[in-house]
Structures are given as C-alpha cells and as structure tokens.
Design a protein around this motif. Structure first.
Motif, short mmCIF file in Angstrom:
data_model
loop_
_atom_site.label_atom_id
_atom_site.label_comp_id
_atom_site.label_asym_id
_atom_site.label_seq_id
_atom_site.Cartn_x
_atom_site.Cartn_y
_atom_site.Cartn_z
N LEU A 153 0.86 -1.18 0.00
CA LEU A 153 0.00 0.00 0.00
C LEU A 153 0.89 1.23 0.00
O LEU A 153 1.74 1.38 0.88
CB LEU A 153 -0.91 0.03 1.24
N VAL A 154 0.72 2.08 -1.01
CA VAL A 154 1.46 3.34 -1.06
C VAL A 154 0.50 4.44 -0.65
O VAL A 154 -0.61 4.55 -1.18
CB VAL A 154 2.01 3.63 -2.48
N VAL A 155 0.93 5.27 0.30
CA VAL A 155 0.13 6.38 0.78
C VAL A 155 0.83 7.66 0.34
O VAL A 155 2.00 7.88 0.63
CB VAL A 155 0.01 6.37 2.32
N THR A 156 0.09 8.51 -0.41
CA THR A 156 0.66 9.76 -0.91
C THR A 156 -0.35 10.89 -0.79
O THR A 156 -1.55 10.65 -0.71
CB THR A 156 1.12 9.61 -2.38
N ASP A 157 0.16 12.11 -0.80
CA ASP A 157 -0.73 13.27 -0.87
C ASP A 157 -0.39 14.14 -2.08
O ASP A 157 -0.80 15.28 -2.18
CB ASP A 157 -0.66 14.09 0.42
N ASN A 158 0.35 13.56 -3.03
CA ASN A 158 0.75 14.29 -4.23
C ASN A 158 -0.39 14.28 -5.25
O ASN A 158 -0.76 13.23 -5.75
CB ASN A 158 1.99 13.64 -4.84
N PRO A 159 -0.95 15.45 -5.59
CA PRO A 159 -2.08 15.51 -6.51
C PRO A 159 -1.72 15.51 -7.99
O PRO A 159 -2.60 15.54 -8.84
CB PRO A 159 -2.76 16.83 -6.14
N SER A 160 -0.44 15.47 -8.33
CA SER A 160 -0.04 15.54 -9.75
C SER A 160 -0.46 14.27 -10.49
O SER A 160 -0.03 13.17 -10.14
CB SER A 160 1.47 15.71 -9.85
N PRO A 161 -1.27 14.41 -11.54
CA PRO A 161 -1.67 13.21 -12.29
C PRO A 161 -0.49 12.51 -12.95
O PRO A 161 -0.51 11.30 -13.11
CB PRO A 161 -2.65 13.74 -13.33
N TYR A 162 0.55 13.26 -13.30
CA TYR A 162 1.72 12.65 -13.92
C TYR A 162 2.47 11.80 -12.89
O TYR A 162 2.92 10.70 -13.18
CB TYR A 162 2.64 13.72 -14.51
N TYR A 163 2.58 12.29 -11.67
CA TYR A 163 3.23 11.53 -10.60
C TYR A 163 2.39 10.31 -10.24
O TYR A 163 2.92 9.20 -10.12
CB TYR A 163 3.42 12.42 -9.36
N ILE A 164 1.09 10.50 -10.07
CA ILE A 164 0.21 9.38 -9.71
C ILE A 164 0.27 8.29 -10.78
O ILE A 164 0.34 7.10 -10.47
CB ILE A 164 -1.25 9.86 -9.51
N GLN A 165 0.29 8.69 -12.05
CA GLN A 165 0.37 7.69 -13.12
C GLN A 165 1.68 6.92 -13.05
O GLN A 165 1.71 5.71 -13.20
CB GLN A 165 0.21 8.34 -14.50
N ASP A 166 2.80 7.63 -12.79
CA ASP A 166 4.08 6.95 -12.64
C ASP A 166 4.04 6.00 -11.45
O ASP A 166 4.58 4.89 -11.52
CB ASP A 166 5.22 7.97 -12.46
N LEU A 167 3.41 6.43 -10.38
CA LEU A 167 3.28 5.59 -9.20
C LEU A 167 2.50 4.32 -9.52
O LEU A 167 2.94 3.21 -9.21
CB LEU A 167 2.60 6.38 -8.09
N ILE A 168 1.36 4.46 -10.17
CA ILE A 168 0.53 3.30 -10.54
C ILE A 168 1.29 2.38 -11.50
O ILE A 168 1.22 1.16 -11.37
CB ILE A 168 -0.81 3.76 -11.13
N ASP A 169 2.04 2.97 -12.43
CA ASP A 169 2.82 2.18 -13.38
C ASP A 169 3.88 1.31 -12.69
O ASP A 169 4.28 0.29 -13.23
CB ASP A 169 3.52 3.07 -14.41
N LYS A 170 4.33 1.72 -11.50
CA LYS A 170 5.31 0.93 -10.75
C LYS A 170 4.69 -0.34 -10.18
O LYS A 170 5.38 -1.24 -9.76
CB LYS A 170 5.93 1.75 -9.62
N GLY A 171 3.36 -0.41 -10.14
CA GLY A 171 2.68 -1.65 -9.80
C GLY A 171 2.42 -1.99 -8.35
O GLY A 171 2.37 -3.17 -8.01
#
Length: 179
Positions: free
Chosen positions: A53-71
């Motif tokens: 489980l990754v917990v973040t407060d970063n609202p950047s869609p580009y960052y979130i997409q990179d995070l999701i891509d890491k699996g």
C-alpha cells in the motif's frame, strides 16, 4: 522493515500501526514522504513487492500515473485520518485492492507521449539538456524542443517549475476529487 519512507520516524509510526493490526509480516506500506519518495526510490527497482500500500498526498496526475505504473497492489491518496488508513491496510491485508487516487482521468491535463515522460523524469531528477540528450541518445536541440513542449503542455513558464509541478507543490494546479 515493512514500512518504507524517506523519514525514519514515519517508518516507526507505520510499523506500529501494522503491528497493532497484526499485519507487520503480511504487507508493505510505503509512505510517500517526502513527496516523490515512492517513485524516485522505487525507480531503482523494477516493481513494488506484492501486497504493498502506497500512501501519498501528491495531486499531480503525472506523478500518480508513474506511481501506478510501478505496480503497487494499492494506492491511497491523502487519507482523512488514521482510522481510514487502518481500514485501507485491513483491506490490503485481506487481499483486496485499494485504489483511491485523486483523478479518474487527467482532469484536463494533457497526456504525455512516452518520450516526453522520459524527458520529464530526467528534468525532475535535475539533468541538463546535454545530459538528457546523452542518456537518450538524441540531439541536445531535440531535448530543448521537448522541454519547451513540456512547458507548454504543463502550462508552465520556467524549467524549474517542472519538478515543483510533478511533486504537487504548485498551488492550484489540479482539481482533486477522490475516485
């Protein structure tokens, strides 16, 4: 240690919650503090471990997409309180997927081509145009043009704003609605 963060105090806090829930050996929690830790630290490895489980407060869609891509198996955006974090951990511990992210689409933000994302990542990591060109085996002028297009797509004026936007530090850049 099942909790990972750029701040050791957060690791201890996270481990105490996992221990309280009886999940210390069952799942991994990544607290994305300071912002960017989850993507930048885990960029060195190929993927997150299962049941993460990754917990973040970063609202950047580009960052979130990179995070999701890491699996990671689950991502939780800005939990309201400790109780909501514990609920999400319990779900992940039960084998469920928690994917509460601040966007369903890019919310009006332009999607970036794969090469543009590569350049974005290298700019965020502080590489110069010349260094980016050498790493990607392209001409420095091509990098210059791509950075210019990135600035235009991201609605920015200066190169130094790219990392700030990527890490979600430019106020008012995104409309956040948890899906």
């Amino acid at each position: 240690m099942p909790t990972h963060s750029g701040l050791p105090l957060y690791c201890s806090w996270g481990d105490s919650i996992l221990e309280e829930l009886g999940l210390l050996d069952a799942i991994h929690m990544v607290l994305d503090f300071p912002r960017g830790y989850a993507v930048l630290e885990y960029r060195r490895s190929s993927k997150f471990l299962p049941a993460t489980l990754v917990v973040t407060d970063n609202p950047s869609p580009y960052y979130i997409q990179d995070l999701i891509d890491k699996g990671p198996s689950s991502v939780l955006f800005n939990p309201e309180d400790e109780a909501s974090l514990k609920r999400s951990l319990a779900l992940v511990g039960a084998g469920k997927v928690v994917m509460e992210v601040p966007f369903d689409t890019y919310n009006g933000c332009e999607k970036l081509a794969p090469r543009e994302r590569q350049v974005l990542h290298l700019v965020v990591e502080g590489y110069s145009n010349r260094d980016i060109a050498a790493r990607l085996n392209i001409k420095p002028q091509t990098v210059h043009n791509m950075v210019y297009r990135l600035l235009d797509k991201l609605g920015l004026e200066h190169r130094c704003q790219i990392p700030l936007q990527y890490f979600g530090y430019l106020a008012g850049m995104y409309v956040v609605s948890v899906v």
